[in-house]
Scaffold this motif. Structure first.
Motif, PDB file in Angstrom:
ATOM      1  N   THR A   4      38.272  50.371  39.529  1.00 35.32           N
ATOM      2  CA  THR A   4      38.007  50.695  40.942  1.00 35.32           C
ATOM      3  C   THR A   4      36.652  51.379  41.101  1.00 35.32           C
ATOM      4  O   THR A   4      35.987  51.222  42.115  1.00 35.32           O
ATOM      5  N   LYS A  37      45.682  48.155  45.349  1.00 37.57           N
ATOM      6  CA  LYS A  37      46.150  48.346  43.978  1.00 37.57           C
ATOM      7  C   LYS A  37      47.147  47.257  43.588  1.00 37.57           C
ATOM      8  O   LYS A  37      47.146  46.759  42.466  1.00 37.57           O
ATOM      9  N   GLU A  76      41.773  51.119  33.713  1.00 29.18           N
ATOM     10  CA  GLU A  76      42.121  50.853  35.116  1.00 29.18           C
ATOM     11  C   GLU A  76      41.298  51.714  36.061  1.00 29.18           C
ATOM     12  O   GLU A  76      40.853  51.254  37.108  1.00 29.18           O
ATOM     13  N   ARG A  98      45.389  44.124  42.668  1.00 27.86           N
ATOM     14  CA  ARG A  98      44.761  44.289  41.361  1.00 27.86           C
ATOM     15  C   ARG A  98      45.798  44.075  40.256  1.00 27.86           C
ATOM     16  O   ARG A  98      45.585  43.332  39.305  1.00 27.86           O
ATOM     17  N   ASN A  99      46.956  44.708  40.424  1.00 27.60           N
ATOM     18  CA  ASN A  99      48.012  44.537  39.431  1.00 27.60           C
ATOM     19  C   ASN A  99      48.454  43.087  39.328  1.00 27.60           C
ATOM     20  O   ASN A  99      48.690  42.578  38.239  1.00 27.60           O
TER      21      ASN A  99
END
Lengths: 211, 211
Positions: free
Chosen positions: B115, A118, B111, A121-122
DNA sequence: TGTTCTATGTAACCTTTGTTACCAAATAAA
DNA sequence: TTTATTTGGTAACAAAGGTTACATAGAACA
């Protein structure tokens, strides 16, 4: 390398990701002036800046240049990401503004980590965000500001990025980065000197007060 | 809505994602000239263009405008994405260039789907890619081209986006979008007419041959 | 129909920016 | 030390683009 990584990215990446980065990446030190990427090059890696600064330039068909923005500690090159996703050539030139340390991540890992971490991704989205905003600011200056204002912005930004109120750049070099001519830049610099805002010397400019 | 979705996005999104989009999104039809987003607005949704076109504009502190680029079928607004990730205000203004149909996706889903769906992830990255490239082209024109070249590009692009060789725009409106003045635009348009490239009429311009 | 408003054409002029040319000072090279 | 090269200062001029002012034509409308 893992120490360098932790120092610059430890607060935003989890340990597992830091480990993975350390395993597959290479650490590079670039001297000021080193050309990291040329227009038309294929992109092989994604740079994570650890220290120093990279300037990103655009060129037109006649070979005229324009400085777009700087990459600094904690930044990466979104242009690189867009290129490697699409398997296309680089649209920009990247040159070390000063001595720079960076970690080069192989592009194949980029997509993998997006699903896996995560924090990665951020980071990737934040990079895109930052880059789009830098581009907007660049557009603002070239579209809305006159050359004297652009010159002042350039001097300020240069001083900030190099953490030095003395700029080691010739008038000709400034002219290239602003897509102007040497005579125009000399003229405007002289005006700034008469106003007591800078001091001109051969091969360097001292910033006195540009506020 | 699911039909509209499939027609425009069926080839790139899997059925499960199309279903999800249909469930949580709203379908909107905007008349030409409708202001979808103003500078400073908080972003509530992410638009997926189905038909028509949206023009994206930047404004400086004096209220002067500049046309950045158009969004068309299959596009979304990356600026929206960067805004909602960072919970920041819009940096741009968005106005329907002509009658436009779009699907508005709530930002919280964005978001989540990254994923969950590979196709969505690719779509999001491709959008960033496209937008960065559009921004580069915009920078190229304003930095490297003279006003007469920019005007020709503008006329061509307008005709392409509206699928019409007759442009229903006043000289004043063109001047706003190019960040110039009415007199300058009238002067350059007249020159193009004398060259037989366009025909000028009150309230509209017919493109003859701009090649 | 006459009046008003809007869009466009055009002249005159100004400012900004770019170009050419030439000089002098500083530095590097011979 | 002499010579060549690089860098910067400046004048004179040109070109692009912006500003002001005013005229006219068409459209809207009272």
């Amino acid at each position: 390398m893992i120490q360098e990584l932790k120092k610059s990215y430890g607060h935003q990446f989890e340990d597992a990701l830091l480990q993975e980065i350390a395993q597959v990446s290479t650490f590079r030190e670039l001297p000021a002036g080193y050309k990291l990427m040329e227009i038309g090059d294929y992109v092989k890696g994604m740079p994570l800046l650890v220290s120093g600064a990279i300037k990103v330039l655009r060129e037109d068909k006649d070979g005229d240049e324009l400085l777009l923005y700087y990459l600094e500690k904690g930044d990466t090159c979104s242009m690189t990401m867009t290129c490697c996703m699409g398997e296309t050539k680089s649209e920009i030139r990247a040159i070390a503004e000063r001595d720079t340390k960076l970690i080069m991540v192989p592009i194949r890992k980029m997509e993998e980590w997006i699903t896996k971490y995560k924090s990665w991704r951020n980071f990737v989205f934040e990079s895109y965000h930052n880059r789009l905003n830098e581009m907007l600011l660049t557009i603002d200056t070239i579209a809305f500001d006159r050359m004297d204002e652009r010159l002042v912005s350039h001097l300020k930004e240069k001083a900030r990025v190099n953490k030095d109120n003395v700029l080691y750049q010739t008038h000709q070099e400034i002219a290239y980065e602003l897509h102007s001519s040497r005579v125009v830049i000399s003229r405007l610099l002289k005006k700034l000197e008469r106003l007591g805002k800078i001091e001109l010397h051969r091969n360097h400019i001292t910033i006195v007060d540009l506020s």
